[in-house]
Design an enzyme around this catalytic site. Structure first.
Site, mmCIF file in Angstrom:
data_model
loop_
_atom_site.group_PDB
_atom_site.id
_atom_site.type_symbol
_atom_site.label_atom_id
_atom_site.label_comp_id
_atom_site.label_asym_id
_atom_site.label_seq_id
_atom_site.Cartn_x
_atom_site.Cartn_y
_atom_site.Cartn_z
ATOM 1 C CG ASP A 1 1.213 3.229 9.119
ATOM 2 O OD1 ASP A 1 1.633 2.367 9.556
ATOM 3 O OD2 ASP A 1 -0.094 3.270 9.062
HETATM 4 C C1 BGC Z 1 -1.225 7.680 5.979
HETATM 5 C C2 BGC Z 1 -1.260 6.703 7.120
HETATM 6 C C3 BGC Z 1 -1.688 5.458 6.779
HETATM 7 C C4 BGC Z 1 -0.454 4.953 5.796
HETATM 8 C C5 BGC Z 1 -0.854 3.524 5.067
HETATM 9 C C6 BGC Z 1 -0.209 7.318 5.351
HETATM 10 O O1 BGC Z 1 -0.054 8.125 4.039
HETATM 11 O O2 BGC Z 1 -1.134 8.838 6.373
HETATM 12 O O3 BGC Z 1 -2.294 7.312 7.913
HETATM 13 O O4 BGC Z 1 -1.711 4.371 7.987
HETATM 14 O O5 BGC Z 1 -0.421 5.810 4.982
HETATM 15 O O6 BGC Z 1 0.330 3.147 4.409
HETATM 16 C C1 NOJ Z 2 -3.980 4.307 9.503
HETATM 17 C C2 NOJ Z 2 -3.446 2.805 9.540
HETATM 18 O O1 NOJ Z 2 -4.532 2.004 8.990
HETATM 19 C C3 NOJ Z 2 -3.316 2.625 11.023
HETATM 20 O O2 NOJ Z 2 -2.662 1.284 10.929
HETATM 21 C C4 NOJ Z 2 -2.370 3.424 11.280
HETATM 22 O O3 NOJ Z 2 -1.883 3.131 12.865
HETATM 23 C C5 NOJ Z 2 -2.812 4.932 11.582
HETATM 24 N N1 NOJ Z 2 -3.188 5.306 10.183
HETATM 25 C C6 NOJ Z 2 -1.940 6.102 11.976
HETATM 26 O O4 NOJ Z 2 -0.925 6.191 11.050
#
Ligand code: BGC
Ligand code: NOJ
Length: 816
Positions: free
Chosen positions: A490
């Protein structure tokens, strides 16, 4: 250092001190009514949707962290001059207890604690077939004289929408309504009932009470917190009837216990939704019949014990579907109990409600829930089937999808919208897993709407085609898939800089850009493009299967061409066509995702690149606590990369150990037959294997956390974001299907273990479709390769046991 121990026979983790490094929680509820409960009785309850139908209030960002729960106060007034107040879960009063134990089991938690020779036993769970949480509290007098006690219960109602509840005080402080029935034995929370919402909550106890409170201020006192309620200090409930402000439910029960005597009380926290056709009598007149029916069902200890047994039988049955018996106690413990349990929880919650997900932020994630299915589908295929339809219903006609949807409404969340270009392909992953597990092709012919609009519905198979075509039609200059706002990672927002030069991702948020490409999505496309082709074949559409395979070939070649960096796979191309995750970069030279996913998809195996990529992972990303997501960590903020470099080095996507993609690398190692290394990776993040360092790891030793701080972080090895992570599903897939090697194909189970040399022999029982497989594996000290496979006495070729309807038992012998 440990703070408890596993009791495998009971399938419980036993916590022996309330002062764990972080709240160690459990989930109650298996279907629609859920509670989170910590080892100090903190937590909250909701029906279906942690945001929209929240029953009890929780305070985020609080001090102490684990703040508010469903509490019982025990006041010992035997010696009037020296009264003492305590809670079975230690919080909120935090009186030093003489003994304390919390057992988190599968869908229930039990507390046993004592103070001054009075013992409390609290059992709490959500029964299988009702929307309520039962708390059975038994108090025993172990003194050799009579004991006089007062017991006070306490729950604080949330005014339904947990988000609004935290913000809209000008309204909410005037909407609260309660009704007190049976002298306080039953308290109705009916805020907003008059708006014809037709739902309410109750809190009842199966005894006459000596008083009650429903106003928080009356119970606590205007200047106190739950740690020092006025009513408990005074020893006398005020019989307050809340009107507006903050309604609660509290009952006072005075009891005298002879030496050795025990008394048990059953408290029920319930949610009632009146049937649609129920006659609506008048504003604020609640139809109490269903509430009393519910309370009636759990008014005796026998009824409660029976309901608990039903819950335990339910889990017995589920966990019988995949069961291993080996000489590796920790593997057995994770595979047979905790990993599968976490898969159920992630299936139920997606990323909505934990102690790290507020329940008001994220709902059901498209990619998240598709991946959760991979570890859940064998448990309850019918629920998986429905989930696939629900998820696909939030897809758009061009194959893209809402990134999240709200569990109650099942509608896509337009605040977050779409644009994560990996999303579409995960739908193929989830559907393929379901069909391989069940053989149910009818799901592919289900008519499923786009964006919940039935006027534009098509079959699920057509949805999958849209998924496939989305990638085919969204490629960049290197023939690699466009990344969009981000892919699985993300935080890799490679298009933000080009759109808003000079501004940070945080200000503008990402939007789809024209050129940034993802090698990770390419890996996904190769893997799930092939799985799509197999589904097309099963439907008799060989031309479509061929088209898919031709497209897969193009992407495969594009990866070899533009996605190989010499020693490992490149991660992506940014919006300027610069490489991300390459030796050419100053920081972030190698990322884990494409190494794991490309190899598990088979890319570079025959070309000899796969082994090189995994060697690079071992040399550059491995640590004693798991494999880091990237190296070297970003030490400065890179506008052109987005959120990834916003984290301090070693945390989260910036070089943290993101547990979710560790199993990808482990699976990749099994693809190459490296059992020793695959298992070594498995062990590093596996909760049971790191229980001994609970003081370093901090999160619950019975479940996976999303992230463990990486080598660059100040708190290397510290876990965060436990419970709701794709790690649960992927590690279960890894250990059960790749390492232990029992993999469902369309034609039957394939048995092809890849284990460490010293793993020893093992037996797996697996219920698959309508048959039971008993699989005995003789490993002969080898890491991979099946020498001989015998099924019901007959030797067969290859590793797939052809599934034949009618055969109910398969005795399988495997010699490696
Ligand atoms: C986090 C990710 C997460 C995302 C969700 C980010 O701030 O680092 O792990 O999946 O937010 O929106
Ligand atoms: C957590 C999110 O829930 C998942 O969708 C994503 O793939 C990972 N973070 C990595 O960013």
């Amino acid at each position: 250092m440990k703070y408890g121990y596993f009791d495998d026979a009971a399938r419980e983790y036993v916590i022996t001190t309330p002062k764990t490094p972080l709240p160690w929680i459990n989930y109650l509820g298996n279907k629609e009514f859920f509670s989170l409960i910590s080892n100090t009785c903190g937590g909250y309850t909701f029906y279906k949707d942690a945001k929209l139908l929240r029953l009890t209030r929780y305070r985020y960002n609080n001090v102490p962290y684990d703040n508010n729960g469903k509490y019982f106060y025990i006041k010992d007034v035997t010696d009037a001059a020296n009264t003492v107040v305590w809670n079975p879960g230690w919080q909120p009063v935090k009186t030093k207890l003489d003994s304390y134990e919390c057992r988190h089991g599968l869908g229930y938690s039990k507390f046993t604690s004592s103070k001054n020779d009075v013992e409390a036993k609290l059992l709490t769970f959500v029964p299988m077939n009702d929307n309520c949480e039962i708390s059975k509290l038994t108090i025993t007098n172990n003194k050799n004289t009579a004991a006089k006690l007062s017991l006070f219960s306490y729950v604080e109602w949330c005014l339904w929408n947990a988000d609004d509840d935290m913000k809209n005080f000008q309204r909410n402080l005037s909407t609260g309504e309660v009704e007190v029935v049976d002298g306080g034995s039953v308290i109705f929370h009916k805020t907003e009932y008059r708006e014809r919402r037709n739902h309410y909550a109750i809190y009842g106890v199966n005894t006459k009470v000596d008083g009650f409170d429903t106003s928080r201020d009356a119970f606590l006192g205007a200047y106190n917190g739950p740690d020092s309620p006025d009513v408990v200090a005074e020893g006398k409930a005020t019989n307050s009837v809340a009107s507006g402000w903050s309604p609660i439910a509290s009952q006072q029960i005075n009891l005298e216990l002879a030496p050795g005597e025990s008394k048990t009380f059953i408290f029920t926290l319930g949610y009632i939704e009146n049937p649609e056709d129920d006659k609506w009598e008048a504003p604020s007149v609640v139809n109490k019949k269903p509430a009393f029916k519910m309370l009636d069902s759990y008014k005796t200890e026998e009824a409660v014990d029976k309901a608990l047994k039903e819950l335990c039988d339910y889990w017995d049955n589920l966990l019988g579907i995949y069961h291993i018996s080996s000489k590796n106690e920790k593997v057995d413990r994770m595979v047979n109990i905790w990993n599968q349990y976490q898969c159920m929880v992630t299936f139920n919650m997606s990323r909505s409600a934990s102690y790290y997900e507020s329940g008001i932020g994220r709902g059901m994630g498209f990619r998240d829930s598709c991946q959760d299915l991979l570890g859940f589908v064998h448990l309850i295929p019918d629920r998986a089937r429905q989930r696939i339809i629900d998820i696909a219903s939030t897809q758009f006609q061009d194959g893209s999808a809402y990134h999240q949807y709200q569990p109650l409404t099942k509608k896509g969340n337009s605040d977050i919208g779409s644009g994560f270009n990996d999303d579409p392909l995960w739908l193929i992953a989830g559907t393929s897993a379901y069909v391989r597990e069940t053989g149910d092709l009818s799901i592919l012919k289900e008519i499923v709407p786009f964006d919940n609009d039935m006027s534009v519905a098509k079959t699920l198979m057509e949805h999958l085609k849209c998924s496939l075509n989305f990638t085919i039609t969204h490629k960049g200059p290197h023939g690699l898939p466009l990344i969009g706002r981000a892919d699985w990672n993300d935080c890799l927002n490679l298009n933000c800089f080009s759109e808003h030069p000079g501004e940070s991702f945080q200000t503008f948020g990402p939007s789809e850009g024209p050129v940034a490409e993802s090698v990770f999505i390419a890996g996904m496309f190769v893997k799930y493009g092939e799985e799509y082709a197999q589904l097309a074949e099963l439907l008799g559409d060989d031309a479509e299967a061929k088209r898919a395979r031709d497209e897969v070939k193009k992407v495969y070649d594009a990866v070899l061409d533009a996605g190989w960096d010499g020693e490992w796979f490149v991660r992506a191309y940014d919006a300027y066509s610069n490489k991300v995750g390459s030796k050419e970069c100053e920081e972030g030279q190698i990322y884990i995702e494409p190494q794991g996913f490309c190899v598990l998809a088979g890319i570079g195996v025959k070309e000899g690149l796969a082994a090189k990529a995994l060697k690079s992972v071992e040399e550059r990303l491995d640590t004693k606590y798991g494999v880091m997501i990237l190296q070297p960590a970003y030490t400065k903020y890179h506008l052109e990369l987005g959120e990834v470099s916003s984290y301090p080095p070693g945390y989260k996507e910036n070089a943290g150990i993101f547990c979710h993609n560790n199993p990808w690398v482990s699976i990749a190692e099994t693809v190459l037959g490296h059992g020793n290394r695959a298992f070594e990776i498995y062990k590093k993040t596996c909760p049971a294997y790191i229980e001994d360092i609970s003081d370093v790891h901090c999160t619950e030793p019975y479940v996976y956390s999303q992230m463990v701080a990486g080598r660059d972080a100040k708190f290397f090895g510290q876990g965060k974001n436990s419970w709701l992570t794709g790690t649960a599903a992927w590690t279960f897939v890894n250990i059960s299907q790749y390492i232990l090697g029992v993999y469902p194909t369309h034609n039957g189970l394939s048995i092809n273990p890849c284990v460490p040399e010293d793993f020893g022999d093992f037996t797996i029982t697996r219920k698959y479709r309508d048959a039971i497989y008993t699989i005995d594996v003789k490993t002969n000290g080898s890491q991979s390769g099946v020498k001989k496979l015998t099924v019901n006495g007959k030797e067969i070729e290859g590793t797939v046991i052809p599934y034949e309807a009618g055969i109910k038992e398969y005795k399988v012998e495997v010699i490696m």
